[in-house]
Motif scaffolding. Structure first.
Motif, PDB file in Angstrom:
ATOM      1  N   ALA A 138      -1.497   4.266   5.131  1.00 53.19           N
ATOM      2  CA  ALA A 138      -2.015   5.620   4.296  1.00 53.19           C
ATOM      3  C   ALA A 138      -3.422   6.200   5.041  1.00 53.19           C
ATOM      4  CB  ALA A 138      -2.470   5.157   2.756  1.00 53.19           C
ATOM      5  N   ALA A 139      -4.151   5.077   5.624  1.00 48.26           N
ATOM      6  CA  ALA A 139      -5.395   5.674   6.195  1.00 48.26           C
ATOM      7  C   ALA A 139      -5.057   6.231   7.416  1.00 48.26           C
ATOM      8  CB  ALA A 139      -6.460   4.430   6.288  1.00 48.26           C
ATOM      9  N   ARG A 140      -4.129   5.814   8.320  1.00 51.04           N
ATOM     10  CA  ARG A 140      -3.757   6.249   9.419  1.00 51.04           C
ATOM     11  C   ARG A 140      -3.102   7.816   9.313  1.00 51.04           C
ATOM     12  NH1 ARG A 140      -3.680   3.182  14.618  1.00 51.04           N
ATOM     13  NH2 ARG A 140      -2.223   4.816  15.888  1.00 51.04           N
ATOM     14  N   ILE A 141      -2.277   7.804   8.331  1.00 51.52           N
ATOM     15  CA  ILE A 141      -1.521   9.092   8.264  1.00 51.52           C
ATOM     16  C   ILE A 141      -2.448   9.938   7.439  1.00 51.52           C
ATOM     17  CG2 ILE A 141       0.692  10.037   7.067  1.00 51.52           C
ATOM     18  CD1 ILE A 141       1.815   7.574   7.410  1.00 51.52           C
ATOM     19  N   GLY A 142      -3.372   9.793   6.568  1.00 52.21           N
ATOM     20  CA  GLY A 142      -4.223  10.560   5.796  1.00 52.21           C
ATOM     21  C   GLY A 142      -3.585  11.064   4.632  1.00 52.21           C
ATOM     22  N   ILE A 143      -2.833  10.086   3.826  1.00 52.04           N
ATOM     23  CA  ILE A 143      -2.211  10.330   2.436  1.00 52.04           C
ATOM     24  C   ILE A 143      -2.389   9.023   1.697  1.00 52.04           C
ATOM     25  CG2 ILE A 143      -0.429  11.743   3.585  1.00 52.04           C
ATOM     26  CD1 ILE A 143       1.485   9.509   3.188  1.00 52.04           C
ATOM     27  N   THR A 144      -2.202   9.223   0.485  1.00 57.06           N
ATOM     28  CA  THR A 144      -2.710   8.295  -0.539  1.00 57.06           C
ATOM     29  C   THR A 144      -1.578   7.053  -0.403  1.00 57.06           C
ATOM     30  OG1 THR A 144      -1.117   8.705  -2.314  1.00 57.06           O
ATOM     31  CG2 THR A 144      -3.269   9.904  -2.325  1.00 57.06           C
ATOM     32  N   GLU A 145      -2.270   5.978  -0.866  1.00 58.23           N
ATOM     33  CA  GLU A 145      -1.289   4.802  -0.733  1.00 58.23           C
ATOM     34  C   GLU A 145       0.033   4.972  -1.885  1.00 58.23           C
ATOM     35  OE1 GLU A 145      -3.537   0.951  -1.532  1.00 58.23           O
ATOM     36  OE2 GLU A 145      -5.366   1.823  -0.532  1.00 58.23           O
ATOM     37  N   ARG A 146      -0.495   5.454  -2.917  1.00 55.93           N
ATOM     38  CA  ARG A 146       0.822   5.967  -3.755  1.00 55.93           C
ATOM     39  C   ARG A 146       1.924   6.655  -2.964  1.00 55.93           C
ATOM     40  NH1 ARG A 146      -0.221   7.298  -9.711  1.00 55.93           N
ATOM     41  NH2 ARG A 146       0.290   5.100  -9.878  1.00 55.93           N
ATOM     42  N   ALA A 147       1.576   7.574  -2.151  1.00 56.39           N
ATOM     43  CA  ALA A 147       2.601   8.280  -1.464  1.00 56.39           C
ATOM     44  C   ALA A 147       3.088   7.591  -0.603  1.00 56.39           C
ATOM     45  CB  ALA A 147       1.850   9.538  -0.751  1.00 56.39           C
ATOM     46  N   VAL A 148       2.516   6.694   0.100  1.00 60.16           N
ATOM     47  CA  VAL A 148       3.170   5.632   1.190  1.00 60.16           C
ATOM     48  C   VAL A 148       4.220   5.091   0.508  1.00 60.16           C
ATOM     49  CG1 VAL A 148       2.795   4.054   3.007  1.00 60.16           C
ATOM     50  CG2 VAL A 148       1.257   5.960   2.809  1.00 60.16           C
ATOM     51  N   GLN A 149       3.711   4.341  -0.609  1.00 61.98           N
ATOM     52  CA  GLN A 149       4.628   3.408  -1.335  1.00 61.98           C
ATOM     53  C   GLN A 149       5.971   4.073  -1.652  1.00 61.98           C
ATOM     54  OE1 GLN A 149       4.478  -0.079  -1.887  1.00 61.98           O
ATOM     55  NE2 GLN A 149       6.288   0.494  -2.347  1.00 61.98           N
ATOM     56  N   SER A 150       5.994   5.352  -2.228  1.00 61.40           N
ATOM     57  CA  SER A 150       7.180   6.168  -2.713  1.00 61.40           C
ATOM     58  C   SER A 150       7.839   6.543  -1.428  1.00 61.40           C
ATOM     59  CB  SER A 150       6.512   7.314  -3.139  1.00 61.40           C
ATOM     60  OG  SER A 150       7.600   8.389  -3.480  1.00 61.40           O
ATOM     61  N   ILE A 151       7.123   6.611  -0.194  1.00 63.20           N
ATOM     62  CA  ILE A 151       8.126   7.016   0.969  1.00 63.20           C
ATOM     63  C   ILE A 151       8.688   5.541   1.566  1.00 63.20           C
ATOM     64  CG2 ILE A 151       7.609   7.626   3.244  1.00 63.20           C
ATOM     65  CD1 ILE A 151       5.504   9.623   2.482  1.00 63.20           C
ATOM     66  N   VAL A 152       7.972   4.656   1.533  1.00 65.04           N
ATOM     67  CA  VAL A 152       8.617   3.416   1.744  1.00 65.04           C
ATOM     68  C   VAL A 152       9.807   2.985   1.068  1.00 65.04           C
ATOM     69  CG1 VAL A 152       8.363   0.753   1.865  1.00 65.04           C
ATOM     70  CG2 VAL A 152       6.802   2.396   3.000  1.00 65.04           C
ATOM     71  N   SER A 153       9.861   3.400  -0.584  1.00 65.93           N
ATOM     72  CA  SER A 153      10.792   3.325  -1.272  1.00 65.93           C
ATOM     73  C   SER A 153      12.045   4.105  -0.928  1.00 65.93           C
ATOM     74  CB  SER A 153      10.290   3.535  -2.762  1.00 65.93           C
ATOM     75  OG  SER A 153      11.427   3.235  -3.718  1.00 65.93           O
ATOM     76  N   ASP A 154      11.681   5.347  -0.509  1.00 69.92           N
ATOM     77  CA  ASP A 154      12.865   6.089  -0.300  1.00 69.92           C
ATOM     78  C   ASP A 154      13.411   5.577   1.040  1.00 69.92           C
ATOM     79  OD1 ASP A 154      11.949   8.135  -2.210  1.00 69.92           O
ATOM     80  OD2 ASP A 154      11.014   9.347  -0.742  1.00 69.92           O
ATOM     81  N   LEU A 155      12.630   5.343   1.860  1.00 74.66           N
ATOM     82  CA  LEU A 155      13.303   5.166   3.202  1.00 74.66           C
ATOM     83  C   LEU A 155      14.141   3.568   2.796  1.00 74.66           C
ATOM     84  CD1 LEU A 155      10.019   5.557   5.688  1.00 74.66           C
ATOM     85  CD2 LEU A 155      12.291   6.940   5.500  1.00 74.66           C
ATOM     86  N   HIS A 156      13.690   2.762   2.409  1.00 72.44           N
ATOM     87  CA  HIS A 156      14.404   1.527   1.936  1.00 72.44           C
ATOM     88  C   HIS A 156      15.606   1.998   1.034  1.00 72.44           C
ATOM     89  CE1 HIS A 156      15.211  -1.971  -0.492  1.00 72.44           C
ATOM     90  NE2 HIS A 156      15.179  -2.436   0.453  1.00 72.44           N
ATOM     91  N   GLN A 157      15.540   2.932   0.111  1.00 73.46           N
ATOM     92  CA  GLN A 157      16.907   3.316  -0.474  1.00 73.46           C
ATOM     93  C   GLN A 157      17.938   3.910   0.267  1.00 73.46           C
ATOM     94  OE1 GLN A 157      15.704   5.294  -3.774  1.00 73.46           O
ATOM     95  NE2 GLN A 157      14.162   3.714  -4.988  1.00 73.46           N
ATOM     96  N   LEU A 167      15.168   0.984   6.410  1.00 74.50           N
ATOM     97  CA  LEU A 167      14.461  -0.018   6.563  1.00 74.50           C
ATOM     98  C   LEU A 167      14.724  -1.068   5.371  1.00 74.50           C
ATOM     99  CD1 LEU A 167      11.831  -0.284   4.171  1.00 74.50           C
ATOM    100  CD2 LEU A 167      11.015   1.564   5.755  1.00 74.50           C
ATOM    101  N   THR A 168      14.609  -2.370   5.704  1.00 71.41           N
ATOM    102  CA  THR A 168      14.556  -3.326   4.783  1.00 71.41           C
ATOM    103  C   THR A 168      13.174  -4.173   4.891  1.00 71.41           C
ATOM    104  OG1 THR A 168      15.443  -5.116   6.661  1.00 71.41           O
ATOM    105  CG2 THR A 168      17.052  -3.858   5.313  1.00 71.41           C
ATOM    106  N   LEU A 169      12.952  -4.570   3.735  1.00 73.08           N
ATOM    107  CA  LEU A 169      11.663  -5.110   3.575  1.00 73.08           C
ATOM    108  C   LEU A 169      11.899  -6.722   3.114  1.00 73.08           C
ATOM    109  CD1 LEU A 169      10.987  -3.144   0.182  1.00 73.08           C
ATOM    110  CD2 LEU A 169       9.890  -2.468   2.418  1.00 73.08           C
ATOM    111  N   HIS A 170      11.098  -7.457   3.714  1.00 74.52           N
ATOM    112  CA  HIS A 170      10.902  -9.019   3.764  1.00 74.52           C
ATOM    113  C   HIS A 170       9.623  -9.280   3.209  1.00 74.52           C
ATOM    114  CE1 HIS A 170      14.993  -8.793   5.535  1.00 74.52           C
ATOM    115  NE2 HIS A 170      14.560  -8.057   6.258  1.00 74.52           N
ATOM    116  N   LYS A 171       9.481 -10.230   2.289  1.00 73.94           N
ATOM    117  CA  LYS A 171       8.017 -10.818   1.806  1.00 73.94           C
ATOM    118  C   LYS A 171       7.821 -11.766   2.798  1.00 73.94           C
ATOM    119  CE  LYS A 171       5.908  -9.105  -1.726  1.00 73.94           C
ATOM    120  NZ  LYS A 171       4.763  -8.187  -1.660  1.00 73.94           N
ATOM    121  N   VAL A 172       6.620 -11.873   3.093  1.00 74.15           N
ATOM    122  CA  VAL A 172       6.082 -12.982   4.045  1.00 74.15           C
ATOM    123  C   VAL A 172       4.604 -13.248   3.469  1.00 74.15           C
ATOM    124  CG1 VAL A 172       5.317 -13.510   6.266  1.00 74.15           C
ATOM    125  CG2 VAL A 172       7.363 -12.239   6.211  1.00 74.15           C
TER     126      VAL A 172
END
Length: 124
Positions: free
Chosen positions: A38-57, A61-66
């Motif tokens: 979010a800081a690097r792109i210049g958008i909110t964390e909520r916006a990044v989370q929403s985009i990550v969700s879109d990309l995953h759906q 991308l796939t997510l793995h908890k480490v």
């Protein structure tokens, strides 16, 4: 194009969407935190989370908890969403924008190598 007094363009449009920018940030660092993207792109964390969700759906991308962090794996062979580019893999975009490392201020730096290897792990 008209420009403001500070030399900045009057128009605010860009060539890449926020979705593309998030995908590129993940390609650069598959363990990047939402906060850092979010800081690097210049958008909110909520916006990044929403985009990550879109990309995953959509299978980009796939997510793995480490531990407490997410680790992302990209599907770089997935096609673009727009019909005229749907037969092209997003790998082309990722390769274009990950051929070089960007310093902390975001200004382009020289290419890191002549072999053309992508800076992050994306499944091919």
């Amino acid at each position: 194009m008209a420009s403001t007094n500070a030399g900045q363009p009057a128009s605010t449009w860009t060539f890449l969407t926020h979705h593309a920018r998030v995908l590129v940030e993940i390609a650069r660092d598959p363990q990047a935190r939402i906060r850092d993207m979010a800081a690097r792109i210049g958008i909110t964390e909520r916006a990044v989370q929403s985009i990550v969700s879109d990309l995953h759906q959509e299978g980009y991308l796939t997510l793995h908890k480490v531990g407490r962090r997410n680790h992302y794996t990209l599907n770089a062979e997935r096609g673009f969403r727009y019909p005229t580019e749907a037969d092209l893999p997003v790998r082309l975009l990722l390769d274009l924008f990950t051929q070089h490392d960007l310093p902390e201020d975001g200004a382009p730096a020289r290419a890191t190598g002549s072999n053309g290897q992508q800076a992050a792990s994306a499944s091919r």
